[in-house]
Structure formats: structure tokens, C-alpha cells
Design a protein around this motif. Structure first.
Motif, PDB file in Angstrom:
ATOM      1  N   ILE A  78      66.383  91.189  42.758  1.00  0.00           N
ATOM      2  CA  ILE A  78      65.532  91.101  43.943  1.00  0.00           C
ATOM      3  C   ILE A  78      66.403  90.843  45.170  1.00  0.00           C
ATOM      4  N   LEU A  79      65.884  91.212  46.332  1.00  0.00           N
ATOM      5  CA  LEU A  79      66.604  91.016  47.585  1.00  0.00           C
ATOM      6  C   LEU A  79      66.359  89.632  48.165  1.00  0.00           C
ATOM      7  N   GLY A  80      65.180  89.088  47.924  1.00  0.00           N
ATOM      8  CA  GLY A  80      64.808  87.805  48.506  1.00  0.00           C
ATOM      9  C   GLY A  80      64.169  87.983  49.872  1.00  0.00           C
ATOM     10  N   THR A  81      63.832  86.876  50.510  1.00  0.00           N
ATOM     11  CA  THR A  81      63.134  86.937  51.795  1.00  0.00           C
ATOM     12  C   THR A  81      63.921  86.313  52.938  1.00  0.00           C
ATOM     13  N   ALA A  82      65.128  85.823  52.657  1.00  0.00           N
ATOM     14  CA  ALA A  82      65.977  85.259  53.708  1.00  0.00           C
ATOM     15  C   ALA A  82      67.067  86.261  54.058  1.00  0.00           C
ATOM     16  N   PHE A  83      67.135  86.632  55.330  1.00  0.00           N
ATOM     17  CA  PHE A  83      68.082  87.670  55.735  1.00  0.00           C
ATOM     18  C   PHE A  83      69.126  87.171  56.730  1.00  0.00           C
ATOM     19  N   GLY A  84      69.217  85.877  56.901  1.00  0.00           N
ATOM     20  CA  GLY A  84      70.212  85.274  57.767  1.00  0.00           C
ATOM     21  C   GLY A  84      70.243  83.788  57.494  1.00  0.00           C
ATOM     22  N   VAL A  85      70.785  83.022  58.404  1.00  0.00           N
ATOM     23  CA  VAL A  85      70.847  81.570  58.233  1.00  0.00           C
ATOM     24  C   VAL A  85      69.595  80.883  58.757  1.00  0.00           C
ATOM     25  N   ASP A  86      69.020  81.401  59.832  1.00  0.00           N
ATOM     26  CA  ASP A  86      67.874  80.730  60.444  1.00  0.00           C
ATOM     27  C   ASP A  86      66.648  80.691  59.540  1.00  0.00           C
ATOM     28  N   ASP A  87      66.508  81.711  58.665  1.00  0.00           N
ATOM     29  CA  ASP A  87      65.352  81.714  57.760  1.00  0.00           C
ATOM     30  C   ASP A  87      65.736  81.329  56.336  1.00  0.00           C
ATOM     31  N   LEU A  88      66.926  80.818  56.158  1.00  0.00           N
ATOM     32  CA  LEU A  88      67.405  80.464  54.826  1.00  0.00           C
ATOM     33  C   LEU A  88      66.894  79.094  54.407  1.00  0.00           C
ATOM     34  N   ASP A  89      66.423  79.018  53.170  1.00  0.00           N
ATOM     35  CA  ASP A  89      66.120  77.711  52.583  1.00  0.00           C
ATOM     36  C   ASP A  89      66.495  77.732  51.109  1.00  0.00           C
ATOM     37  N   VAL A  90      66.527  76.560  50.523  1.00  0.00           N
ATOM     38  CA  VAL A  90      66.966  76.437  49.138  1.00  0.00           C
ATOM     39  C   VAL A  90      66.034  77.167  48.184  1.00  0.00           C
ATOM     40  N   ALA A  91      64.747  77.178  48.506  1.00  0.00           N
ATOM     41  CA  ALA A  91      63.778  77.835  47.627  1.00  0.00           C
ATOM     42  C   ALA A  91      64.061  79.325  47.509  1.00  0.00           C
ATOM     43  N   ASP A  92      64.388  79.965  48.638  1.00  0.00           N
ATOM     44  CA  ASP A  92      64.660  81.402  48.581  1.00  0.00           C
ATOM     45  C   ASP A  92      65.960  81.679  47.840  1.00  0.00           C
ATOM     46  N   LEU A  93      66.976  80.879  48.117  1.00  0.00           N
ATOM     47  CA  LEU A  93      68.234  81.050  47.397  1.00  0.00           C
ATOM     48  C   LEU A  93      68.025  80.868  45.900  1.00  0.00           C
ATOM     49  N   SER A  94      67.265  79.852  45.528  1.00  0.00           N
ATOM     50  CA  SER A  94      67.000  79.580  44.125  1.00  0.00           C
ATOM     51  C   SER A  94      66.261  80.746  43.463  1.00  0.00           C
ATOM     52  N   SER A  95      65.300  81.324  44.181  1.00  0.00           N
ATOM     53  CA  SER A  95      64.531  82.439  43.633  1.00  0.00           C
ATOM     54  C   SER A  95      65.423  83.652  43.357  1.00  0.00           C
ATOM     55  N   VAL A  96      66.318  83.947  44.289  1.00  0.00           N
ATOM     56  CA  VAL A  96      67.207  85.098  44.114  1.00  0.00           C
ATOM     57  C   VAL A  96      68.196  84.856  42.975  1.00  0.00           C
ATOM     58  N   LEU A  97      68.765  83.668  42.922  1.00  0.00           N
ATOM     59  CA  LEU A  97      69.689  83.349  41.837  1.00  0.00           C
ATOM     60  C   LEU A  97      68.980  83.358  40.482  1.00  0.00           C
ATOM     61  N   GLU A  98      67.730  82.926  40.455  1.00  0.00           N
ATOM     62  CA  GLU A  98      66.963  82.899  39.203  1.00  0.00           C
ATOM     63  C   GLU A  98      66.870  84.291  38.589  1.00  0.00           C
ATOM     64  N   THR A  99      66.619  85.295  39.435  1.00  0.00           N
ATOM     65  CA  THR A  99      66.505  86.668  38.926  1.00  0.00           C
ATOM     66  C   THR A  99      67.870  87.320  38.752  1.00  0.00           C
ATOM     67  N   ASN A 100      68.687  87.278  39.795  1.00  0.00           N
ATOM     68  CA  ASN A 100      69.903  88.084  39.824  1.00  0.00           C
ATOM     69  C   ASN A 100      71.063  87.514  39.023  1.00  0.00           C
ATOM     70  N   VAL A 101      71.041  86.214  38.764  1.00  0.00           N
ATOM     71  CA  VAL A 101      72.130  85.600  38.007  1.00  0.00           C
ATOM     72  C   VAL A 101      71.613  84.973  36.711  1.00  0.00           C
ATOM     73  N   LEU A 102      70.701  84.016  36.823  1.00  0.00           N
ATOM     74  CA  LEU A 102      70.183  83.368  35.619  1.00  0.00           C
ATOM     75  C   LEU A 102      69.427  84.351  34.737  1.00  0.00           C
ATOM     76  N   GLY A 103      68.755  85.309  35.363  1.00  0.00           N
ATOM     77  CA  GLY A 103      68.067  86.336  34.586  1.00  0.00           C
ATOM     78  C   GLY A 103      69.030  87.156  33.743  1.00  0.00           C
ATOM     79  N   VAL A 104      70.190  87.470  34.313  1.00  0.00           N
ATOM     80  CA  VAL A 104      71.209  88.212  33.563  1.00  0.00           C
ATOM     81  C   VAL A 104      71.723  87.383  32.389  1.00  0.00           C
ATOM     82  N   VAL A 105      71.956  86.105  32.625  1.00  0.00           N
ATOM     83  CA  VAL A 105      72.404  85.233  31.539  1.00  0.00           C
ATOM     84  C   VAL A 105      71.335  85.129  30.461  1.00  0.00           C
ATOM     85  N   ARG A 106      70.094  84.953  30.887  1.00  0.00           N
ATOM     86  CA  ARG A 106      68.989  84.805  29.935  1.00  0.00           C
ATOM     87  C   ARG A 106      68.894  86.045  29.029  1.00  0.00           C
TER      88      ARG A 106
END
Length: 226
Positions: A78-106
Motif C-alpha cells: 500500500i502507498l499509505g495516506t501520508a505524502f510528506g512530513v506535515d501529514d505524517l503520523d505514527v498511525a500511517d507509518l505503522s499501517s504502511v509497515l504492517e502491509t509492506n514489511v510485516l506482511g511480507v514476513v508473515r
């Protein structure tokens, strides 16, 4: 018969990879969150499999249905919903990592028992040049203008993950592919490559032999030097 599983196989790069590997003689199991979206994959001759890479129960159920496995293509992302620093939060980063990294490991961990029974096991992780720091700082590369933090971080992690899996699994071929700037839903079809061009590296790596490369990062022109 080569048995292949592709995650995120219902559209774009995943669907085109499905088509091309079926044409290459693979028996393809097309993993996707909602099998109702699988008509295009079914029309190609793929076996549609319910598989949500963020859900361990879904992953376990999917692998329980596979008759075996020779090639795993970790394509879902997934691409996620944060496209810079001003709209970045931990929840969005976590969501992207969950699919793109942890999902691959899973998925990969669940696949290992079947892959270890294969005479020529192959894993391809679909990464991105956006995860390649050298491209992000080079104005001549398509990736340079991208400011999205979560997606870039996830793909950088995926490339490193690929190298480490390759070192731990010397009897398998484990590589990462860079589709390049391809016209997909991710970029509102602004990319200058077709989906066929965007799957060249993935298909090439999915069809390598036992003497092929491992622990490498490839685009459609070949190996990207570290």
C-alpha cells in the motif's frame, strides 16, 4: 509443474505478473483480500486464494489450501495516506509497515515449510526504487521528487529484509525487484512504463534457476548495484 503464489494479485502489477507467469507455465495461486475481486485473475486461469497479508489467520488458512510451493512473489503493498512530513503520523507509518514489511514476513514465514520441500525455491519481494537512498537524492531519477516518508521507509526496509533472508536461506533464490515508474493506480497512471514493463524484473527473478542470483535488487535492465 511450478507452483507459484502471488500476493496482491487482483490488479495492476500483481495481475500482470499472474498473466505472465501463467504464460510461462506456472500454476499460479492469486492471493487477494477479497476473492470477489478475482474475476480477472480467474479469467487468466489462476486459482484465486483469499489472503490478507495483515491477518495471520488469513495467511495460515491460505497456506493450508496450497498443494505445494516453488515460487513466492510478495507483491501486495500500500502507498499509505501520508505524502510528506506535515501529514505524517505514527498511525500511517505503522499501517504502511504492517502491509509492506510485516506482511511480507508473515507470508514468507508461513511459506517456508512448503518452499523447503521445493527443488528450486524462489522468493521475489516487489520493492521500489523509492526505497533506494541513492535514487532519492539523485535529481536524474524518477524517485527524486517523492517525499512520502512511510512508503519509502517500508521499501528500504524490504530491500534490507530481502538481503537478510537470502543470507539465511542459501538454498533458495531470494531477491527484490524494482518495477520502476509504472502507470498504476498508485500514481494515477502517471508512470511512463506499462504494467508489462513494470513486471519485467519480477518475472525475470521469479523464473531464475537454482544457479541464479540471490540477495540482489533488480530492475528491468538487471542488477542495481548496492
Amino acid at each position: 509443474m511450478t507452483i507459484t503464489l502471488i500476493t496482491g494479485a487482483n490488479r495492476s502489477l500483481g495481475l500482470e505478473t499472474t498473466r505472465r507467469l501463467i504464460d510461462a507455465g506456472h500454476t499460479v495461486h492469486a492471493g487477494m483480500r477479497d476473492p470477489a475481486d478475482g474475476d480477472a485473475a480467474r479469467a487468466l486461469g489462476a486459482h484465486v486464494l483469499q489472503l490478507d497479508v495483515t491477518d495471520s489467520a488469513s495467511v495460515e488458512a491460505a497456506f493450508a489450501r496450497l498443494p505445494g510451493l516453488d515460487v513466492l512473489v510478495n507483491n501486495a503493498g500500500i502507498l499509505g495516506t501520508a505524502f510528506g512530513v506535515d501529514d505524517l503520523d505514527v498511525a500511517d507509518l505503522s499501517s504502511v509497515l504492517e502491509t509492506n514489511v510485516l506482511g511480507v514476513v508473515r507470508v514468507t514465514q508461513a511459506a517456508l515449510p512448503l518452499l523447503r520441500r521445493s527443488a528450486g525455491a524462489v522468493i521475489v519481494n516487489v520493492a521500489s526504487g523509492v526505497g533506494w537512498p541513492r535514487y532519492l537524492v539523485d535529481e536524474t531519477h524518477d524517485e527524486y521528487p517523492v517525499k512520502a516518508v512511510p512508503y519509502a521507509a517500508s521499501k528500504a526496509a524490504l530491500i534490507a529484509l530481502t538481503v537478510q533472508y537470502a543470507k539465511n536461506l542459501p538454498d533458495m533464490r531470494v531477491n527484490a525487484s524494482d518495477p520502476g515508474y509504472t502507470a498504476t493506480d498508485f500514481n494515477r497512471h502517471s508512470g511512463h512504463q506499462t504494467v508489462t514493463e513494470g513486471t519485467d524484473a519480477t518475472v525475470a527473478l521469479a523464473t531464475i534457476g537454482r544457479d541464479g542470483p540471490t540477495g540482489e535488487f533488480h530492475d528491468r535492465k538487471g542488477r542495481i548495484e548496492f
